[in-house]
Enzyme design. Structure first.
Site, PDB file in Angstrom:
ATOM      1  N   ASP A  11       0.847  -1.194   0.000  1.00 39.72           N
ATOM      2  CA  ASP A  11       0.000   0.000   0.000  1.00 39.72           C
ATOM      3  C   ASP A  11       0.882   1.244   0.000  1.00 39.72           C
ATOM      4  O   ASP A  11       1.648   1.482   0.936  1.00 39.72           O
ATOM      5  CB  ASP A  11      -0.892  -0.020   1.244  1.00 39.72           C
ATOM      6  CG  ASP A  11      -2.022   1.004   1.174  1.00 39.72           C
ATOM      7  OD1 ASP A  11      -2.089   1.748   0.182  1.00 39.72           O
ATOM      8  OD2 ASP A  11      -2.819   1.054   2.117  1.00 39.72           O
ATOM      9  N   ASP A 105      -3.555   2.402  -5.743  1.00 42.78           N
ATOM     10  CA  ASP A 105      -2.315   2.454  -4.967  1.00 42.78           C
ATOM     11  C   ASP A 105      -2.098   1.273  -4.029  1.00 42.78           C
ATOM     12  O   ASP A 105      -1.249   1.339  -3.141  1.00 42.78           O
ATOM     13  CB  ASP A 105      -2.263   3.752  -4.160  1.00 42.78           C
ATOM     14  CG  ASP A 105      -3.458   3.903  -3.222  1.00 42.78           C
ATOM     15  OD1 ASP A 105      -4.411   3.111  -3.339  1.00 42.78           O
ATOM     16  OD2 ASP A 105      -3.438   4.819  -2.373  1.00 42.78           O
ATOM     17  N   GLU A 106      -2.841   0.181  -4.191  1.00 40.20           N
ATOM     18  CA  GLU A 106      -2.617  -0.975  -3.327  1.00 40.20           C
ATOM     19  C   GLU A 106      -2.924  -2.273  -4.053  1.00 40.20           C
ATOM     20  O   GLU A 106      -3.725  -2.311  -4.992  1.00 40.20           O
ATOM     21  CB  GLU A 106      -3.444  -0.880  -2.045  1.00 40.20           C
ATOM     22  CG  GLU A 106      -4.933  -0.822  -2.259  1.00 40.20           C
ATOM     23  CD  GLU A 106      -5.710  -0.726  -0.952  1.00 40.20           C
ATOM     24  OE1 GLU A 106      -5.314  -1.413   0.010  1.00 40.20           O
ATOM     25  OE2 GLU A 106      -6.710   0.018  -0.918  1.00 40.20           O
TER      26      GLU A 106
END
Length: 430
Positions: A11, A105-106
């Site tokens: 993350d 974003d993860e």
């Protein structure tokens, strides 16, 4: 095959704010907010330096300035977010094809098949973090565990810019003292409800009877969260496939469900969904609407059409029909007679509306129909249906040339506050 803790949750830390600090080194180490201003607007994201003062995404800019007088407001570089995030995912994908990207974003990774090449999972995680920092310039936190839920919790504990490995024999020792707010699916409302019953930690949630948790949070949410508190999570990492649906949602706090408000929100959501469908030459036959109430209960209604659709007005009309059907059913409860018109419904508050379109097909052209059957706008080959699609196609061309805010349907245009570029980065694309 490796049998230990081999699931990673990676993350990126304060992603949007970290990108701004990467692009402008003078912002590093300073409290910044992406979006908003001291005069108003909404903060889209905050750096860790700003978070220490209580600033968070979704907060009014004026409130952010009150909490942190020396905060710096910056405009978002939406064109760079996707580019940099894709570069990070490419690095993660270098160690395993078993990568499940769950947002911009993860991602989850299953490295059980990669340990013979790159070493134990903790070594793999450390190398990935170093590569992301060296090649991209962004901090990333990684959790390593036996299950997806535990790996995600571990990555939150690791923040900012850290690595936490949870060995199988230490799972309960790790989980039990952590606050329930770290669990996937527990937001502020659910956290407050649990706190009212003296449940503050994951261990306390695990000790509570499943029945009491279900009465508190609802059957589905209660069953799921009780299982996760015991670290019962059979989900596996699934690599990316072609999306089966495209959707959008809007959280609104607590709002009375008036016809005007529901129509405006659904038109905004329908436009976001329809634009993305048309951009990928897709259309869908099944339209689903979800209505969530302030007490976290959700009602979902779906309609499957004979022909696929991608026109904004058509999606809006279908979504309105489904939303009011859900609200009528909810208001009626066990009564036999249901209110027929939206204005006949008793006052009800809702906290979220969502639209998704599934049963997708590839469609580059629409076959025009002969004027034999009655004109039906839900069939995009009819005169009215084709006219609606033609208007949308023309607006898509104008947006492509002059920007997405240059033209649109009035309800959707009037609701624009958070930039659609930011919303779309958080939504799975087709």
């Amino acid at each position: 095959m490796y049998a230990g803790a081999a699931i990673l949750h990676a993350d990126l830390d304060a992603f949007y704010a970290s990108v701004e600090q990467l692009l402008d080194p003078s912002l590093r180490g300073r409290p910044i907010a992406v979006g908003g201003s001291a005069a108003g607007g909404v903060v889209l994201a905050a750096s860790y330096e700003a978070k220490r003062f209580g600033v968070s995404g979704g907060m009014p800019g004026r409130r952010a300035r009150e909490l942190c007088p020396h905060i710096t407001f910056v405009r978002g570089h939406f064109d760079r977010y996707q580019q940099l995030a894709d570069g990070v995912m490419a690095i993660l994908n270098d160690v395993t094809p078993e990568l499940e990207r769950i947002s911009i974003d993860e991602a989850f990774l299953d490295v059980s098949g990669s340990v013979h090449l790159f070493g134990p999972p903790d070594v793999i995680a450390d190398r990935l973090r170093r590569r992301v920092w060296r090649e991209i310039g962004l901090p990333i936190s990684v959790g390593v565990a036996r299950t997806k839920h535990l790996a995600k919790v571990a990555s939150q504990v690791a923040k900012p810019d850290g690595l936490v490995v949870v060995a199988p024999e230490r799972e309960r020792e790790f989980l039990d003292p952590l606050p329930v707010g770290l669990m996937w699916g527990i937001g502020p409302v659910a956290q407050a409800k649990l706190k009212s019953e003296g449940i503050r930690t994951i261990g306390q949630l695990a000790e509570a009877s499943p029945g009491s948790v279900q009465r508190l949070l609802g059957q589905a949410a209660g069953q799921k969260l009780s299982a996760l508190a015991h670290n019962e999570d059979a989900r596996r990492v699934t690599s990316a496939t072609r999306a089966r649906s495209v959707g959008a949602q809007s959280a609104m706090g607590r709002k009375e469900a008036t016809p005007e408000m529901v129509r405006a929100v659904l038109n905004h959501l329908a436009e976001r969904v329809a634009v993305r469908l048309r951009a990928k030459h897709r259309a869908g036959r099944t339209v689903t609407v979800r209505v969530r109430f302030p007490d976290l209960r959700s009602v979902t209604r779906s309609l499957t059409l004979n022909e696929p659709v991608a026109a904004t007005l058509t999606l809006t009309e279908i979504a309105e029909q489904l939303a009011w059907q859900a609200l009528r059913d909810q208001a009626a409860g066990e009564k036999e007679e249901r209110p027929r018109r939206p204005e006949d419904l008793p006052q009800v508050q809702i906290s979220l509306l969502a639209i998704s379109v599934s049963n997708l097909v590839v469609r580059h052209v629409v076959q025009q129909e002969l004027a034999v059957a009655p004109d039906d706008p839900r069939r995009e080959g009819t005169e009215t249906g084709a006219a609606r699609l033609a208007v949308d196609t023309s607006m898509d061309a104008v947006r492509a040339k002059y920007g997405r805010n240059s033209v649109g349907y009035l309800p959707a245009m009037s609701r624009r506050g958070v930039p659609d570029e930011f919303r779309e980065l958080a939504e799975k694309d087709v």
